[in-house]
Design a protein around this motif. Structure first.
Motif, mmCIF file in Angstrom:
data_model
loop_
_atom_site.group_PDB
_atom_site.id
_atom_site.type_symbol
_atom_site.label_atom_id
_atom_site.label_comp_id
_atom_site.label_asym_id
_atom_site.label_seq_id
_atom_site.Cartn_x
_atom_site.Cartn_y
_atom_site.Cartn_z
ATOM 1 N N MET A 1 0.443 6.477 13.147
ATOM 2 C CA MET A 1 0.110 6.729 11.845
ATOM 3 C C MET A 1 1.238 7.288 11.358
ATOM 4 S SD MET A 1 -2.303 6.515 9.940
ATOM 5 C CE MET A 1 -2.944 7.102 8.321
ATOM 6 N N ASP A 2 2.209 8.285 11.729
ATOM 7 C CA ASP A 2 3.051 8.732 10.836
ATOM 8 C C ASP A 2 4.150 7.739 10.364
ATOM 9 O OD1 ASP A 2 2.313 11.425 11.598
ATOM 10 O OD2 ASP A 2 4.018 11.642 13.054
ATOM 11 N N TYR A 3 4.453 6.649 10.747
ATOM 12 C CA TYR A 3 5.306 5.577 10.671
ATOM 13 C C TYR A 3 4.746 4.904 9.323
ATOM 14 C CZ TYR A 3 7.796 6.082 14.813
ATOM 15 O OH TYR A 3 8.694 6.569 16.078
ATOM 16 N N VAL A 4 3.454 4.662 9.309
ATOM 17 C CA VAL A 4 2.780 4.189 8.060
ATOM 18 C C VAL A 4 2.880 4.885 6.911
ATOM 19 C CG1 VAL A 4 0.318 3.326 7.076
ATOM 20 C CG2 VAL A 4 1.132 3.050 9.548
ATOM 21 N N LEU A 5 2.837 6.270 7.052
ATOM 22 C CA LEU A 5 2.993 7.240 6.018
ATOM 23 C C LEU A 5 4.313 7.304 5.442
ATOM 24 C CD1 LEU A 5 0.596 10.142 7.602
ATOM 25 C CD2 LEU A 5 0.227 8.766 5.484
ATOM 26 N N ILE A 6 5.426 7.149 6.394
ATOM 27 C CA ILE A 6 6.725 7.255 5.970
ATOM 28 C C ILE A 6 7.084 6.170 5.309
ATOM 29 C CG2 ILE A 6 9.073 7.167 6.803
ATOM 30 C CD1 ILE A 6 7.923 9.061 9.147
ATOM 31 N N VAL A 7 6.710 4.943 5.851
ATOM 32 C CA VAL A 7 6.755 3.576 5.073
ATOM 33 C C VAL A 7 6.378 3.718 3.574
ATOM 34 C CG1 VAL A 7 6.465 1.370 4.975
ATOM 35 C CG2 VAL A 7 7.158 2.199 6.892
ATOM 36 N N LEU A 8 5.025 4.179 3.576
ATOM 37 C CA LEU A 8 4.420 4.410 2.305
ATOM 38 C C LEU A 8 5.114 5.294 1.373
ATOM 39 C CD1 LEU A 8 0.481 4.403 3.165
ATOM 40 C CD2 LEU A 8 1.718 2.606 1.856
ATOM 41 N N GLY A 9 5.518 6.440 1.905
ATOM 42 C CA GLY A 9 6.233 7.273 1.347
ATOM 43 C C GLY A 9 7.506 6.913 0.736
ATOM 44 N N ILE A 10 7.984 6.135 1.231
ATOM 45 C CA ILE A 10 9.493 5.297 1.060
ATOM 46 C C ILE A 10 8.929 4.475 -0.269
ATOM 47 C CG2 ILE A 10 11.328 3.693 1.386
ATOM 48 C CD1 ILE A 10 11.209 4.967 4.441
ATOM 49 N N LEU A 11 7.957 3.574 -0.007
ATOM 50 C CA LEU A 11 7.551 2.763 -1.212
ATOM 51 C C LEU A 11 7.208 3.428 -2.456
ATOM 52 C CD1 LEU A 11 5.401 0.098 0.633
ATOM 53 C CD2 LEU A 11 7.763 -0.088 -0.126
ATOM 54 N N PHE A 12 6.718 4.523 -2.209
ATOM 55 C CA PHE A 12 6.267 5.356 -3.425
ATOM 56 C C PHE A 12 7.608 5.983 -4.143
ATOM 57 C CE2 PHE A 12 1.896 5.438 -2.439
ATOM 58 C CZ PHE A 12 1.282 5.365 -3.635
ATOM 59 N N ILE B 1 4.161 11.678 -4.973
ATOM 60 C CA ILE B 1 3.313 11.096 -3.929
ATOM 61 C C ILE B 1 3.973 10.883 -2.440
ATOM 62 C CG2 ILE B 1 1.548 9.332 -3.393
ATOM 63 C CD1 ILE B 1 0.762 9.384 -6.392
ATOM 64 N N GLY B 2 5.317 10.408 -2.839
ATOM 65 C CA GLY B 2 6.146 9.992 -1.633
ATOM 66 C C GLY B 2 6.250 11.335 -0.870
ATOM 67 N N LEU B 3 6.597 12.357 -1.554
ATOM 68 C CA LEU B 3 6.915 13.593 -0.759
ATOM 69 C C LEU B 3 5.662 14.212 -0.103
ATOM 70 C CD1 LEU B 3 9.058 15.873 -3.400
ATOM 71 C CD2 LEU B 3 9.699 14.671 -1.262
ATOM 72 N N LEU B 4 4.461 13.841 -0.578
ATOM 73 C CA LEU B 4 3.185 14.242 -0.081
ATOM 74 C C LEU B 4 2.836 13.480 0.934
ATOM 75 C CD1 LEU B 4 0.806 15.106 -3.385
ATOM 76 C CD2 LEU B 4 1.960 16.720 -1.703
ATOM 77 N N LEU B 5 3.201 12.245 1.045
ATOM 78 C CA LEU B 5 3.022 11.466 2.052
ATOM 79 C C LEU B 5 3.744 11.752 3.474
ATOM 80 C CD1 LEU B 5 2.604 8.010 0.280
ATOM 81 C CD2 LEU B 5 0.831 9.206 1.597
ATOM 82 N N LEU B 6 5.120 12.130 3.185
ATOM 83 C CA LEU B 6 5.939 12.613 4.144
ATOM 84 C C LEU B 6 5.349 13.678 4.723
ATOM 85 C CD1 LEU B 6 8.431 11.974 5.823
ATOM 86 C CD2 LEU B 6 9.752 13.438 4.108
ATOM 87 N N HIS B 7 4.931 14.765 3.908
ATOM 88 C CA HIS B 7 4.446 15.978 4.155
ATOM 89 C C HIS B 7 3.224 15.957 5.369
ATOM 90 C CE1 HIS B 7 3.435 20.418 3.931
ATOM 91 N NE2 HIS B 7 2.248 20.130 3.650
ATOM 92 N N ILE B 8 2.312 15.099 5.052
ATOM 93 C CA ILE B 8 1.230 14.968 5.812
ATOM 94 C C ILE B 8 1.308 14.282 7.179
ATOM 95 C CG2 ILE B 8 -0.459 15.144 3.881
ATOM 96 C CD1 ILE B 8 -1.008 12.313 3.969
ATOM 97 N N THR B 9 2.575 13.918 7.255
ATOM 98 C CA THR B 9 2.922 13.440 8.667
ATOM 99 C C THR B 9 2.778 14.519 9.500
ATOM 100 O OG1 THR B 9 5.270 13.578 8.496
ATOM 101 C CG2 THR B 9 4.082 11.492 7.874
ATOM 102 N N GLY B 10 2.771 14.188 11.095
ATOM 103 C CA GLY B 10 2.894 15.123 11.807
ATOM 104 C C GLY B 10 4.263 15.754 12.189
ATOM 105 N N ARG B 11 5.018 15.228 11.575
ATOM 106 C CA ARG B 11 6.573 15.281 12.078
ATOM 107 C C ARG B 11 7.214 16.306 11.263
ATOM 108 N NH1 ARG B 11 9.511 10.145 14.200
ATOM 109 N NH2 ARG B 11 7.394 10.070 15.194
ATOM 110 N N TYR B 12 7.003 16.073 9.806
ATOM 111 C CA TYR B 12 7.816 16.300 8.882
ATOM 112 C C TYR B 12 7.046 17.397 7.729
ATOM 113 C CZ TYR B 12 10.829 12.672 10.379
ATOM 114 O OH TYR B 12 11.528 11.796 11.061
ATOM 115 N N HIS B 13 7.644 18.344 7.408
ATOM 116 C CA HIS B 13 6.773 19.318 6.477
ATOM 117 C C HIS B 13 7.764 19.951 5.428
ATOM 118 C CE1 HIS B 13 3.238 18.819 8.995
ATOM 119 N NE2 HIS B 13 3.844 18.900 9.814
#
Length: 159
Positions: free
Chosen positions: A1-12, A33-45
């Motif tokens: 799921m983190d990879y999906v959020l990261i890719v979506l964050g990059i697209l945003f 929104i891209g920053l928020l998507l990265l933030h909600i990953t389990g890896r980056y905050h």
């Protein structure tokens, strides 16, 4: 799921940077929104303070983008009619001639507003130029803010 959020964050983020230049897309909000998507990953905050600060910056820049062309019109000698013409031109341009109407509308509105108040064409053109330069300043501001958010996104991922 983190990879999906990261890719979506990059697209945003990419959409946000494009939106800083293309008037139809709201650049800084998309970047945020891209920053928020990265933030909600389990890896980056990001810290809460960081996210709140960038939310405030995003809202301020988003609002300033509508007022800077009006300020430019006034700064270049525009009267109330020129300012109102710029505002009306912005709305008409946004609604009827997107995306270029957002650029041309305030300029033409300011010029027509000044001409309707009896000003000479060179004075009216100067007010329109102020509106256009205000638009360019707003675009540069949005580009800087979206670019900085992209930089923080990349910096967080590489740390």
């Amino acid at each position: 799921m983190d990879y999906v959020l990261i890719v979506l964050g990059i697209l945003f983020l990419i959409s946000g940077i494009l939106g800083a230049v293309v008037p139809v897309l709201p650049g800084p909000p998309l970047s945020y929104i891209g920053l928020l998507l990265l933030h909600i990953t389990g890896r980056y905050h990001f810290s809460s303070r960081f996210l709140i600060l960038w939310a405030v910056i995003t809202v301020v820049v988003y609002l300033l983008d509508y007022f800077i062309p009006i300020w430019g019109t006034k700064k270049f000698g525009g009267s109330k009619r020129g300012v109102w013409g710029s505002i009306i031109g912005l709305v008409v341009g946004m609604v009827f001639f997107p995306p270029f109407g957002i650029i041309i509308g305030p300029f033409l509105g300011a010029v027509l507003g000044e001409l309707s108040s009896g000003k000479q064409s060179h004075e009216a053109f100067r007010s329109g130029l102020g509106s256009f330069l205000g638009f360019l300043a707003g675009t540069l501001l949005k580009l800087i803010v979206s670019g900085m958010m992209a930089w923080y996104f990349v910096a967080e991922m590489t740390s």
